[in-house]
Design a protein around this motif. Structure first.
Motif, short mmCIF file in Angstrom:
data_model
loop_
_atom_site.label_atom_id
_atom_site.label_comp_id
_atom_site.label_asym_id
_atom_site.label_seq_id
_atom_site.Cartn_x
_atom_site.Cartn_y
_atom_site.Cartn_z
N UNK A 312 0.72 -0.89 0.08
CA UNK A 312 -0.23 0.04 -0.09
C UNK A 312 1.18 1.22 0.00
N UNK A 313 1.73 1.14 0.67
CA UNK A 313 2.73 2.18 0.60
C UNK A 313 3.75 2.45 -0.46
N UNK A 314 4.34 1.43 -1.31
CA UNK A 314 4.61 2.57 -2.59
C UNK A 314 3.32 2.28 -3.40
N UNK A 315 2.81 1.63 -3.50
CA UNK A 315 1.15 2.33 -4.52
C UNK A 315 0.91 3.70 -4.44
N UNK A 316 0.50 4.45 -2.84
CA UNK A 316 0.83 5.87 -2.25
C UNK A 316 2.06 6.38 -3.11
N UNK A 317 2.85 6.19 -2.49
CA UNK A 317 4.35 6.78 -2.91
C UNK A 317 4.11 6.75 -4.65
N UNK A 318 3.79 5.95 -5.33
CA UNK A 318 3.53 6.01 -7.00
C UNK A 318 2.73 6.88 -7.44
N UNK A 319 1.19 7.44 -6.55
CA UNK A 319 0.25 8.36 -6.88
C UNK A 319 0.75 10.04 -6.18
N UNK A 320 1.97 9.93 -5.74
CA UNK A 320 2.34 11.13 -5.31
C UNK A 320 3.31 11.53 -6.28
N UNK A 321 3.99 10.48 -6.55
CA UNK A 321 5.24 10.42 -7.84
C UNK A 321 4.73 11.01 -9.14
N UNK A 322 3.43 10.40 -9.42
CA UNK A 322 3.01 11.12 -10.80
C UNK A 322 2.44 12.09 -10.46
N UNK A 323 2.28 12.65 -8.74
CA UNK A 323 1.66 14.31 -8.96
C UNK A 323 2.70 15.02 -8.71
N UNK A 324 3.70 14.72 -8.48
CA UNK A 324 5.17 15.29 -8.64
C UNK A 324 5.56 15.69 -9.96
N UNK A 325 5.28 14.80 -11.15
CA UNK A 325 5.70 14.84 -12.02
C UNK A 325 4.86 15.73 -12.85
N UNK A 326 3.36 15.29 -12.59
CA UNK A 326 2.03 16.45 -13.30
C UNK A 326 2.17 17.80 -12.34
#
Length: 378
Positions: A312-326
């Protein structure tokens, strides 16, 4: 027998998830070094001009006065996650707000680093490649490293840092023929004010040695003053090298106009008569540094997430990574971004980490007294 096996398993788990202070020092030199080596140079030259190197030297004094605060916090909380400390002292609701602020700001720092990288990539060698594609590839690679083990990140860093240092010495030595040290004079040409105004920029980078505390639960030995001091000196050298190089190779006026002064120096490199255009080596330097920086920022975000399930941590981290990219795709010009970087982003970065250290220090004092009170009750 089972106790012995359990003890061995715990020891093995501890070794797999912790590293030595030396590894942390090297990791921070790479992750913070890309900021002090590149991001702060242009704003610093813009503000302090020829005397920018004096601002860097004064930063040493400022940070040396601050390091004892970090050492006090570390001594009282060694191998205890600061995120857990906050939870124990402030309670769940206040902790959630505190961690939300930390996570949001670290996502923002990742976005700033990614924005600078995309800008340089477009200018330097991929002018026709869509910026979205460059950002997406880089942020996904950083997420992969951040979602792996901490030891893996440190191993990657050691190999990358070796060649970063080699190439750094190479460009410095190769350009010695173009260096005119008289361009550093006169000192204090415009008085003391530009020097003092410029301190905030190198300080905004070096103050990130606060990361030592955020990663202290991943260190297998207590940190000493020498670890903080060595990291400080290395980061200062990483700032002074390209800063002075830009002034004495291009002159303070021309260097001030450049977007990325340290990487303009690569354009001057030539070996003999026939070997030129080796500035492709600068691509390795930048991408290696930014890869480790963004990965470390994402890893700290992962550590701040109060979730036990790694998946779950890694999934949330992926979402936050995409937010940073966006966030990088916000439609502002590079002139507007450099203005924001100089006027708001870097100064706020300094005050954010400085204020965070003060707050953590207060919480550490409260935590120590609570711990002492419980011991007295027993």
């Amino acid at each position: 027998m089972f106790k012995i096996i359990d003890q061995k398993l715990l020891t093995l788990f501890y070794r797999l998830h912790t590293v030595s202070p030396l590894h942390i020092v090297l990791l921070l030199v790479t992750a913070i070094g890309i900021k002090t080596h590149v991001f702060v140079i242009s704003p610093l030259l813009y503000t302090s001009g020829r005397d920018a190197w004096l601002s860097v030297l004064l930063t040493i004094v400022l940070i040396l006065l601050w390091i004892p605060l970090l050492m006090y916090i570390h001594k009282k909380t060694f191998q205890f996650s600061l995120f857990k400390l906050v939870a124990e002292v402030l309670g769940t609701k206040v902790t959630n707000v505190f961690l939300f602020i930390i996570i949001t700001y670290f996502v923002f720092l990742a976005a700033v680093a990614l924005r600078e990288t995309i800008t340089w990539t477009t200018i330097a060698y991929l002018p026709e490649t869509p910026q979205v594609l460059v950002g997406l590839i880089l942020i996904i690679l950083c997420w992969f490293l951040a979602s792996s083990s901490f030891r893996t990140m440190n191993t990657f860093n050691v190999f990358l840092l070796i060649f970063i240092i080699i190439f750094g010495f190479f460009v410095s030595i190769a350009n010695f023929q173009y260096k005119d040290f008289s361009l550093l004079l006169p000192i204090l040409e415009h008085g003391y004010r530009p020097v003092f105004e410029g301190i905030i920029y190198p300080a905004s980078g070096v103050i990130e040695i606060f990361f030592f505390l955020l990663l202290q639960h991943k260190i297998n030995e207590p940190l000493r003053f020498r670890h903080f001091f060595i990291t400080l000196i290395l980061l200062i050298l990483l700032t002074l090298g390209p800063l002075i190089g830009s002034i004495i190779e291009f002159g303070p006026t021309e260097a001030t106009k450049q977007r990325f002064p340290p990487y303009e120096q690569w354009g001057l490199v030539s070996i003999g008569t026939y070997i030129e255009h080796v500035d492709f080596l600068s691509i390795y330097q930048w991408l290696s540094g930014i890869f480790i920086r963004i990965s470390l920022l994402l890893f700290i975000i992962k550590e701040a997430l109060q979730i036990k399930d790694d998946r779950k941590k890694n999934i949330i981290l992926l979402f936050l990574s995409i937010v940073a990219g966006a966030a990088v795709m916000v439609p502002i010009t590079d002139f507007q971004f450099t203005y924001l970087l100089r006027t708001y982003i870097l100064p706020i970065s300094f005050w954010f980490f400085f204020c965070s250290s003060i707050i953590i220090c207060i919480l550490t004092i409260i935590y120590s007294r609570q711990k002492r009170g419980k011991s007295n009750e027993i």
